[in-house]
Design a protein around this motif. Structure first.
Motif, mmCIF file in Angstrom:
data_model
loop_
_atom_site.group_PDB
_atom_site.id
_atom_site.type_symbol
_atom_site.label_atom_id
_atom_site.label_comp_id
_atom_site.label_asym_id
_atom_site.label_seq_id
_atom_site.Cartn_x
_atom_site.Cartn_y
_atom_site.Cartn_z
ATOM 1 N N GLN A 70 0.818 -1.205 0.000
ATOM 2 C CA GLN A 70 0.000 0.000 0.000
ATOM 3 C C GLN A 70 0.857 1.262 0.000
ATOM 4 N N LEU A 98 0.628 15.233 5.506
ATOM 5 C CA LEU A 98 0.195 13.832 5.415
ATOM 6 C C LEU A 98 0.531 13.220 4.062
ATOM 7 N N TYR A 101 3.313 10.777 3.997
ATOM 8 C CA TYR A 101 3.196 9.506 4.713
ATOM 9 C C TYR A 101 3.878 8.344 3.996
ATOM 10 N N GLN B 73 -11.580 8.158 19.139
ATOM 11 C CA GLN B 73 -12.228 9.321 18.529
ATOM 12 C C GLN B 73 -11.651 9.588 17.146
ATOM 13 N N PHE B 202 1.893 1.570 23.326
ATOM 14 C CA PHE B 202 2.906 1.469 22.274
ATOM 15 C C PHE B 202 2.239 1.165 20.926
ATOM 16 N N TRP B 205 0.671 4.319 19.768
ATOM 17 C CA TRP B 205 1.678 5.306 19.383
ATOM 18 C C TRP B 205 2.287 4.954 18.016
ATOM 19 N N ARG B 208 0.269 6.589 15.192
ATOM 20 C CA ARG B 208 -0.078 8.002 15.332
ATOM 21 C C ARG B 208 -0.265 8.683 13.977
ATOM 22 N N ARG B 209 0.625 8.363 13.023
ATOM 23 C CA ARG B 209 0.514 9.012 11.712
ATOM 24 C C ARG B 209 -0.658 8.437 10.921
ATOM 25 N N GLU B 210 -0.909 7.161 11.091
ATOM 26 C CA GLU B 210 -2.048 6.535 10.421
ATOM 27 C C GLU B 210 -3.355 7.133 10.924
ATOM 28 N N ASN B 212 -3.768 10.159 11.932
ATOM 29 C CA ASN B 212 -3.901 11.453 11.247
ATOM 30 C C ASN B 212 -4.524 11.269 9.877
ATOM 31 N N ALA B 213 -4.017 10.290 9.146
ATOM 32 C CA ALA B 213 -4.530 10.060 7.791
ATOM 33 C C ALA B 213 -5.984 9.612 7.838
ATOM 34 N N LEU B 215 -8.268 10.401 9.845
ATOM 35 C CA LEU B 215 -9.202 11.494 10.138
ATOM 36 C C LEU B 215 -9.872 11.990 8.869
ATOM 37 N N VAL B 226 -1.892 4.172 3.536
ATOM 38 C CA VAL B 226 -2.086 3.468 4.804
ATOM 39 C C VAL B 226 -2.733 2.108 4.532
ATOM 40 N N ASN B 227 -2.215 1.062 5.125
ATOM 41 C CA ASN B 227 -2.858 -0.244 5.051
ATOM 42 C C ASN B 227 -4.014 -0.213 6.043
ATOM 43 N N ARG B 231 -4.140 -1.462 10.074
ATOM 44 C CA ARG B 231 -3.952 -0.393 11.048
ATOM 45 C C ARG B 231 -5.175 -0.232 11.938
ATOM 46 N N ARG B 265 -6.957 18.427 22.508
ATOM 47 C CA ARG B 265 -7.105 18.915 21.135
ATOM 48 C C ARG B 265 -7.344 20.414 21.104
ATOM 49 N N SER B 270 -4.960 18.803 16.887
ATOM 50 C CA SER B 270 -5.394 17.410 16.774
ATOM 51 C C SER B 270 -4.409 16.533 15.994
ATOM 52 N N ASP B 271 -3.148 16.926 15.974
ATOM 53 C CA ASP B 271 -2.135 16.083 15.337
ATOM 54 C C ASP B 271 -1.822 14.904 16.262
#
Lengths: 490, 330
Positions: A70, A98, A101, B73, B202, B205, B208-210, B212-213, B215, B226-227, B231, B265, B270-271
């Motif tokens: 992906q 983003l 990513y 959330q 962990f 954490w 965390r970036r996934e 964000n995506a 959202l 992102v898989n 995830r 937030r 909200s990052d």
């Protein structure tokens, strides 16, 4: 770059799209068109892996997409979706970031200089840098979409897929967005595949178009090949007419609404002309389709008022357009509805005549001044200032004409005028030969576009006969009246 | 110093202050010097045997609920989601209440029967919810997960109500447990819950970036590389581990998991790269303070901490919400 072979797939068991094969080269922009439900968005979703494919292959740079993870896929392909809502607030920069990513890996995956450069570049390119720290939801729809373009560009993928990217945007933002995408494709050699709702936008911005119908390819080819009346009306089941774009060699399409029945028949008669010492005018009940070489509103258009204005033969003005426009306004003519000509001839000497034929009638109005008669075959070596002479000819047709008939009518009318000058033995004073016209003649052909269909206006068609005869007669009479007024004849 | 740096410093500092207040205030004042000077044995005992484990447990529970709430959330794109949305907490509660209702005590486990049954209940529920959601919809859309959580949560809730209705003497005990408390648990509970807190946090954490995506929606996340399915599974499991273990040792303490992420937030953005860690710290702080109030406000009696979290949390949240919206409006 992107190669799709015999692709089929969709939501349920029965494929929504099937037998889709096409190839997109590096730096090319392919537009996907089709009516609602034809499967254009579905096709894009299958290519981007959102929906499962049931058959066929999708290859990127010669490698099947199933071989990509992906993340690797996202390094190759960026997708710009339609506008969407979001639950929590992100700033513009966070949103654009983003896009990096797929390029980040590892547990801590720190933000590299390369990431920062790509994000800054993408924001600058789309003009959103100034909103960097603004929460995205307080931006307008157009600005938000630009942020998402920046996000997709920050991905720095060689292929960009867009799904109706200009939805909900006003025309300025549509243009801005597509100009950005287009220039990005040209400068960086990005391959773009985009679904379009708007046929005209697609024709303007794409190198090739893929037209879909019921989940299959109806046609794939250049915009000129795909955006044709028969093709578009066949697939979209809508009455359309294509026309050339005024600046680019691209077709543009106009809808032909089914309002012909609402249009009540009407005709123009000789009695609707008004003649005064200031001007000759005609006010028609409804707009006429008009082709002319007038001063005001020349070219092709729809107009309901026609004015041939008398000006002094020493009339001299820096801005003839503006002066004439203010005259027309003063006289109570609506500028957007009026075609305006000028003549130094006494307007009371106008010759107006209605000629009836089997299809309806043609009205011809001519004002003729032959002070600057010219033999068109002898002007090449002439070094002379343009002077007002002016034979102004109007041909009003009660009938329906295609564009080519307008042009034929203009040829026929011009030939008839020339013949009248010849028979009246009007000479070019400089050469002593028979004149073919004057230096500033004007011609107008207008048609009601109601009643009989008149496809041709050549000299031996029923319309052409009336035009030829009528223009000849009126011009000859107008010349005689001019001569008489000048005291050249009794 | 940028905003993020300040956020971390402020959050960490308030946590340290909260811990210090938590261990020093009470019927017996414990001076700061007790940390290094063990001559006062009473104070030393109170500090290390009673207050410190209590404060640490409160901190771990608060942190777990807050980070799980933040992740749920974000994942469910729903500001009303909290750690209890998935129904895992109801499973944990049923496990605990069954232990109390039947007066169970497995010989080898002793007093740990309850938390261990509770964790088993949470784990079973998590597998059932995720399994059922997957059965209904292979792609496990967010709506499917929320609805499945509601189905299982309300079913387990009715089981709880049934046991409460049928119970006699243990009613007070059950209600007391359900309202949540961290008192008199000791170090062993901390040892029991700590691995889950570490592992769960962990896992979250790592995503965390996934988050964000995600959202921007699952489809957008997919486009960004992102898989999504894997995830999503990781986040749900991570959050469930945290929620289940927190509920098992302390009961269902409300509000922390819902509100701490929102407060964080509103204050710091909200990052998720920062939101998760900051929520973790702030959740710990909030529950330590609330527990301090719960045990001191009507001293020598104690209130269930769950009562205080809402009592204190709601007005604080209202104030921050008001200030932020006013600022945004100008």
């Amino acid at each position: 770059m992107l190669n799709v072979q015999n692709l089929a797939g969709g939501y349920g068991k029965d494929p929504v799209v099937q037998h889709i094969s096409f190839e997109v080269k590096k730096g090319e922009i392919l537009g996907i068109l089709g009516p609602n439900g034809s499967g254009k968005s579905t096709l894009l979703k299958i290519i981007s892996g959102i929906l499962p494919k049931q058959d066929g292959t999708v290859e990127i740079e010669g490698k099947d997409v199933s071989a990509y993870s992906q993340k690797q896929f996202a390094q190759k392909v960026a997708v710009l979706p339609q506008l969407h809502a979001h639950a929590f607030s992100h700033t513009v920069k966070e949103t654009v970031s983003l896009g990096r990513y797929p390029h980040q890996s590892g547990l801590f995956s720190t933000w590299s200089k390369e990431d920062e450069r790509a994000v800054q570049e993408a924001m600058a390119y789309t003009g959103v840098t100034k909103y960097e720290d603004t929460p995205i939801e307080i931006l307008s729809g157009g600005e938000q979409q630009r942020v998402f373009v920046a996000q997709a560009l920050a991905q720095e993928a060689p292929i960009l897929l867009l799904d109706e990217p200009t939805n909900h945007l006003d025309i300025a933002h549509q243009q801005q967005l597509l100009d950005t995408v287009r220039s990005h494709a040209v400068e960086k050699g990005i391959t773009v595949v985009s679904v379009f709702h708007d046929i005209n936008l697609a024709a303007l911005y794409c190198d090739r178009l893929l037209l879909m119908e019921k989940g299959r390819i109806a046609m794939i080819g250049s915009p000129l090949d795909v955006v044709r009346d028969s093709m578009i009306s066949g697939v979209y089941k809508a009455r359309v007419k294509t026309q050339p774009h005024p600046e680019l060699p691209k077709p543009q399409m106009t809808l032909l609404p089914d309002t012909m029945e609402e249009m009540k028949p009407f005709i123009v008669t000789k009695e609707q002309f008004q003649v005064s010492s200031k001007h000759v005018s005609l006010s028609a009940g409804q707009p006429l389709k008009t082709l002319s070489s007038a001063v005001h509103n020349a070219g092709m258009g729809w107009y309901r008022a026609f004015v041939n204005r008398h000006v002094d033969k020493d009339y001299n003005c820096d801005d003839v357009q503006a002066e004439n426009a203010s005259y027309l306004e003063r006289e109570g003519f609506h500028l957007t509805e009026t075609v305006g000509m000028m003549t130094a001839v006494t307007t009371e000497h106008v010759e107006i005549e209605e000629f009836a034929g089997d299809f309806g009638s043609v009205i011809v109005a001519v004002t003729a001044g032959i002070g600057n008669a010219v033999d068109v075959s002898k002007t090449l070596t002439r070094d002379q200032k343009q002077q007002i002479g002016t034979i102004n000819t109007w041909v009003i047709v009660n009938g329906r004409l295609p564009d080519e008939a307008f042009i034929q009518a203009m040829i026929t009318a011009t030939e008839a005028k020339t013949k009248a000058l010849q028979d009246e033995t009007i000479l070019d004073p400089l050469t002593g030969t028979i004149a073919t016209g004057t230096s500033t003649d004007s011609l107008l052909v207008a048609a009601t576009q109601r009643g009989e269909w008149l496809p041709y206006a050549g000299p031996i068609t029923s319309l052409g006969k009336l035009v030829g005869h009528g223009v000849y007669e009126c011009t000859a009479r107008a010349i005689r009246a001019y001569k008489k007024a000048k005291g050249w004849t009794v | 110093m940028n905003k993020t740096g300040i956020a971390y410093i402020v959050s960490a500092a308030t946590l340290v202050v909260a811990v210090w207040l938590g261990v020093s205030i009470g019927t017996v004042k414990v001076p700061l010097s007790t940390f290094w000077d063990s001559t006062d044995t009473t104070a030393t005992n109170i500090l290390w045997k009673i207050r410190m484990p209590r404060v640490i447990l409160a901190g771990l529970v608060g942190a777990s609920l807050a980070i799980a709430g933040a992740a749920f959330q974000g994942l469910l794109k729903n500001p009303l989601a909290d750690p209890y949305t998935l129904g895992v907490s109801s499973g944990a509660s049923v496990g605990a209440v069954v232990t109390l209702f039947f007066g169970l005590s497995i010989p080898m486990l002793g007093t740990y029967t309850l938390p261990i049954f509770s964790m088993v209940g949470a784990a079973l529920t998590m597998f059932l919810v995720l399994g059922f959601a997957r059965l209904v919809d292979r792609s496990m859309k967010m709506e499917t997960i929320i609805l499945t959580g509601i189905i299982f949560g309300s079913f387990l809730g009715s089981v709880l109500s049934l046991m409460i209705a049928l119970t006699g003497e243990e009613l007070r005990q059950i209600i007391g447990w359900l309202l949540g408390s961290v008192s008199m648990r000791g170090w062993k509970y901390i040892v029991m819950v700590l691995p889950f807190v570490v592992i769960g946090s962990f896992i979250l954490w790592l995503n965390r970036r996934e988050l964000n995506a995600m959202l921007f929606g699952e489809e957008r996340a997919h486009h960004l590389g992102v898989n999504v399915r894997r995830r999503k599974f990781m986040i749900l499991i991570g959050g469930s581990i945290l929620t289940g273990s927190a509920v098992a040792v302390s009961g269902t303490i409300g509000f922390v998991g819902l509100v701490v992420p929102h407060m964080t937030r509103l204050l710091w953005g909200s990052d998720h790269r920062h939101l998760l860690t900051l929520s973790f710290l702030n959740g710990a702080t909030l529950l330590i303070i609330c527990d301090l109030i719960a045990r001191t406000i009507i001293s020598p009696s104690e209130l269930p901490v769950g009562v205080i979290t809402s009592f204190i949390g709601a007005p604080v949240f209202a104030y921050i919400f008001y200030r932020q919206r006013r600022k945004g409006a100008i």
